[in-house]
Enzyme design. Structure first.
Site, mmCIF file in Angstrom:
data_model
loop_
_atom_site.group_PDB
_atom_site.id
_atom_site.type_symbol
_atom_site.label_atom_id
_atom_site.label_comp_id
_atom_site.label_asym_id
_atom_site.label_seq_id
_atom_site.Cartn_x
_atom_site.Cartn_y
_atom_site.Cartn_z
ATOM 1 N N THR A 51 30.912 7.585 -4.662
ATOM 2 C CA THR A 51 32.263 8.209 -4.203
ATOM 3 C C THR A 51 33.108 9.013 -5.144
ATOM 4 O O THR A 51 33.509 8.663 -6.072
ATOM 5 C CB THR A 51 33.333 7.166 -3.718
ATOM 6 O OG1 THR A 51 32.448 6.334 -3.278
ATOM 7 C CG2 THR A 51 34.054 7.650 -2.711
ATOM 8 N N CYS A 52 32.400 10.050 -4.930
ATOM 9 C CA CYS A 52 32.989 11.374 -5.858
ATOM 10 C C CYS A 52 34.112 11.917 -5.715
ATOM 11 O O CYS A 52 35.314 11.094 -5.441
ATOM 12 C CB CYS A 52 31.873 12.517 -6.085
ATOM 13 S SG CYS A 52 31.862 13.239 -4.279
ATOM 14 N N ILE A 53 34.689 13.096 -5.840
ATOM 15 C CA ILE A 53 35.787 13.672 -5.814
ATOM 16 C C ILE A 53 36.641 14.024 -4.523
ATOM 17 O O ILE A 53 35.781 13.729 -3.644
ATOM 18 C CB ILE A 53 35.787 15.000 -6.702
ATOM 19 C CG1 ILE A 53 34.729 15.923 -6.180
ATOM 20 C CG2 ILE A 53 35.671 14.785 -8.119
ATOM 21 C CD1 ILE A 53 34.691 17.401 -6.063
#
Lengths: 648, 108
Positions: A443-445
């Site tokens: 779960t990135c930006i």
């Protein structure tokens, strides 16, 4: 700028405007005409005004100009001699083509949802029979292929619309109903819904989380071992320390570091593989992963989205915590300067998972008498229905842009493979594997548009299509989004080949967030679309996430935006795929597969399109579609209050 | 803007549209787009950092926000178009101030 003969043929139904000053007596050729793609821009900038009697390119080619006119003059009947009439046949054929071509990037992007309208005209119908299947071809350039198994009593609703509008086809269906009883039972067998596998989720309610001597579940209380963190630190060398907070609804007004992930707490019962058998899950409590490096820099930090929990979370989104739930919020500190390197975020997830695993082990021991709810999820194949595939594009650029696929435990780590290591190539999962925690998202930006692990656990599109008895869901394909374009096209071509082997009638392609992943998103549309499969694309676009590229296969788009301003507003899960988007996508794909008209997108983002589509779906299906609220329901800071309350 | 001026049936929806253009309205020079060039100075697994040519600043973005045909390397040149940064209002946003303060305490 003049156009080529080829372009003119593609745009035969677009408006004809002169590109340059043209002398009286000129016989008009494509080289005299302006590129239709840029007309809307010219119109916007005020350089051009389109009159109501503007002729089309097909009409003016070969006609003679009656007087000398300046550049950017729209061609009208009074200027020309020898205007050609466009035949109806070619019109509808070209119309379709034309729509595809005309899609410009800006149009694509800005907007999204096109109106689904059922208008099915047919002039010619041919039908033939083979292997117990009536194949009806409806002409007029729309290429609608219906495969209706003989002996199917009652045509389903979707098909009905089309067949009824077409006397010829109905007639041929009737006549072919004379067949032997043996054949009838055979076809019946083939056409029956086939149960593939099922998954049972046993829910256990948790009302309280306490610290205790050991990790255990008693009644509705979950006890966490007080020294669990000392052991969790050992999960990875990069972890300096870990602590956790128990956040009850009373603590929602507390500060939190950037939320990295939201995860369900679930475990498989003995001898059950992920995606089948029995899964035990705790209700009322979720794991929330947060973390920083030793110097206080957030993991994967690009600007801040930490802050007061209740102002930063869009409750009840598929990927977010539900209001009222207790969070076990971990805060992992990793070694300095590792917050942007792959091992860093992974270490934070591993340390958090150590705690979750201990809860999972306790959950395995709990007596069945504590089960509050049993949920059975069954995967069916429906051979008689339109076969569709869901393609989910996940991030694979590296570091927190990664996902661990198919761990042993739901949303676990052990046993799973990161999609970056797998080369981001397409992988097929069963819908039940997805809903059983088969994707552990790093779960990135982009808090508002990222898909958390819990999002996949409750994925609304998968649930919607699984339950839709008009569609045959073949499977879920996950494809990573690598960094470089050369790699993007490599994986996209593999996706195209995979879809080709599946012989599907339609496809959904979804992506999370925005950025260079929209390049592969467009390429996936092309790879699937060029194989003659209609594709519905779903992404956050609105104002800020406008697509960077487009192509003629991207005509059915659903915008996941919910924010009022159409931007990434730092509120967790606000702009992610919700049930209302899944309903629209399903309706749009059905419209596309059955050859109904879908209106072209508007040039600029307009959220009324979505409202209108929802109204239309509610009208047609008599189903009520519940719309989710957006950030407006959250407590606002003084600043935001000022911005939003101007209409009082 | 008085309501009588708004001859719109649904005032709320109209205001939503107005809010959407909020930032646009506050920016006076938003359409003065300039071309910038820079050099990649850092490539991390999740981020890329760029120095603008001419000592015009430094930018660090998530990998998703950079488009490249081939693998990223330090020393590659990048181009982008941007406009100037405009301060939207004289007010400070307390949320971000308190976040910064927290970070300072933590980082020492």
């Amino acid at each position: 700028m003049s156009i080529t003969n080829e372009t003119a043929q593609e745009h035969i139904n677009d408006l004809a405007v002169l590109c340059c000053r043209t002398e009286e007596g000129t016989i008009l050729a494509p080289s005299n005409l302006e590129d239709p793609n840029i007309l809307p821009d010219l119109e916007d900038s005020g350089l051009l005004e389109i009159p109501s009697d503007n002729l089309k390119i097909g009409e003016v080619l070969g006609a003679k100009l009656l007087k000398t006119v300046d550049s950017l003059t729209p061609l009208t009947p009074d200027l020309l001699e020898g205007i050609k009439e466009l035949t109806a046949e070619s019109e509808s054929e070209e119309d379709q083509d034309n729509k595809n071509q005309q899609k410009k990037i800006s149009e694509q992007s800005s907007s999204a949802d096109n109106l689904v309208e059922d208008q099915i005209k047919s002039k010619q119908t041919t039908s033939n029979f083979s292997n117990g299947i009536v194949k009806i071809h409806i002409g007029e350039g729309k290429d609608i292929n219906l495969e209706i198994p003989i002996g199917l009593s009652g045509v389903n609703a979707g098909e009905n619309t089309i067949v009824n509008s077409n006397d010829g086809a109905e007639h041929s269906l009737q006549s072919e109903k004379v067949e032997s009883p043996a054949e009838e039972s055979l076809t019946k067998e083939i056409n029956e819904d086939k149960k593939i596998r099922s998954l049972t989720k046993k829910h256990f309610q948790i009302d309280e989380v306490e610290i205790g001597d050991e990790t255990k579940i008693e009644g509705t209380t979950l006890y966490l071992r007080e020294n669990i963190c000392q052991d969790a630190v050992g999960a990875d060398d990069l972890v300096c320390s870990i602590k956790f907070d128990i956040i009850t609804p009373a603590d929602y007004d507390k500060y939190s570091e950037t939320i990295m992930d939201v995860q369900p707490i679930a475990t498989k019962e003995e001898d059950c593989n992920l995606g089948e058998g029995v899964t035990r899950v705790l209700d009322g409590v979720v794991i929330v992963v947060t973390g920083t490096d030793e110097t206080g820099v957030q993991i994967g930090e690009f600007g801040s989205s930490e802050g007061i929990l209740e102002r930063n979370i869009m409750w009840n989104r598929p990927g977010a915590p539900d209001k009222g739930e207790i969070f076990i919020k971990t805060e992992v500190i990793i070694k300095e300067k590792t917050n942007m390197e792959r091992p860093g975020p992974l270490a934070a997830h591993k340390a958090s998972d150590f705690i979750t695993q201990e809860i999972r082990n306790a959950l395995k021991e709990v007596d069945d008498s504590l089960v509050t709810k049993e949920e059975e999820l069954t995967q069916y194949r429906r051979p008689a229905k339109k076969k569709v595939v869901i393609i989910k594009e996940i991030m694979g650029q590296g570091a927190m842009h990664d996902n661990i696929i198919l761990p042993i435990e739901p949303v676990g780590i052990l046993g799973g493979e990161p999609n970056v290591d797998l080369g981001n190539v397409p992988l097929v999962l069963s819908p039940l594997e997805v809903l059983d925690g088969g994707i552990h998202a790093l779960t990135c930006i982009g808090p508002a548009s990222k898909e958390t692990s819990r999002h996949y656990w409750r994925e609304p599109l998968v649930k919607e299509i699984m339950a839709d008895d008009e569609l045959d869901l073949a499977g879920i394909v996950f494809v990573g989004s690598p960094q470089a374009n050369s790699e993007k096209f490599y994986v996209s071509k593999r996706l195209g080949m995979l879809v080709e082997t599946m012989d599907v009638d339609g496809a959904f392609i979804t992506t999370e967030g925005f950025g260079n992943n929209h390049i592969d998103f467009a390429s996936h549309h092309e790879q699937v679309g060029m194989r003659g499969v209609p594709v519905v694309g779903m992404s956050f676009c609105a104002e800020q996430g406008a697509l960077v590229v487009g192509n003629k296969y991207m005509k059915y788009m659903i915008d996941n935006n919910k924010s009022e301003q159409g931007i990434e507003n730092e509120i967790l899960s606000n702009n992610t795929l919700c049930p209302e988007d899944a309903v629209r996508a399903a309706a749009m794909l059905k419209a596309a597969m059955f050859g109904a008209d879908v209106k072209e997108a508007e040039r600029h983002f307009n959220h009324h399109v979505k409202d209108k589509n929802i109204d239309l779906i509610e009208e047609e299906t008599t189903r009520e579609v519940e719309l989710v609220p957006n950030e407006q329901i959250l407590p606002k800071s003084k600043k935001r209050q000022e911005i939003y309350d101007t209409d009082e | 803007m008085s309501k009588s001026y708004l001859k719109v049936k649904n005032v709320k929806k109209f205001m939503i549209l107005m809010n959407k253009r909020d930032i646009d309205a506050k920016m006076k020079y938003g359409d003065s787009i300039i071309k910038m060039e820079g050099i990649i100075v850092e490539v991390e697994d999740g981020a890329v950092a760029v120095d603008f040519k001419g000592r015009l600043g430094y930018l660090k973005v998530p990998k998703r926000m950079i488009i490249c045909d081939y693998p990223l390397k330090v020393g590659q040149e990048v181009g982008l178009k941007m406009s100037f940064l405009e301060v939207l209002s004289p007010e400070v946003n307390e949320k971000y101030i308190s976040n910064l303060a927290k970070k300072e305490i933590k980082g020492g």
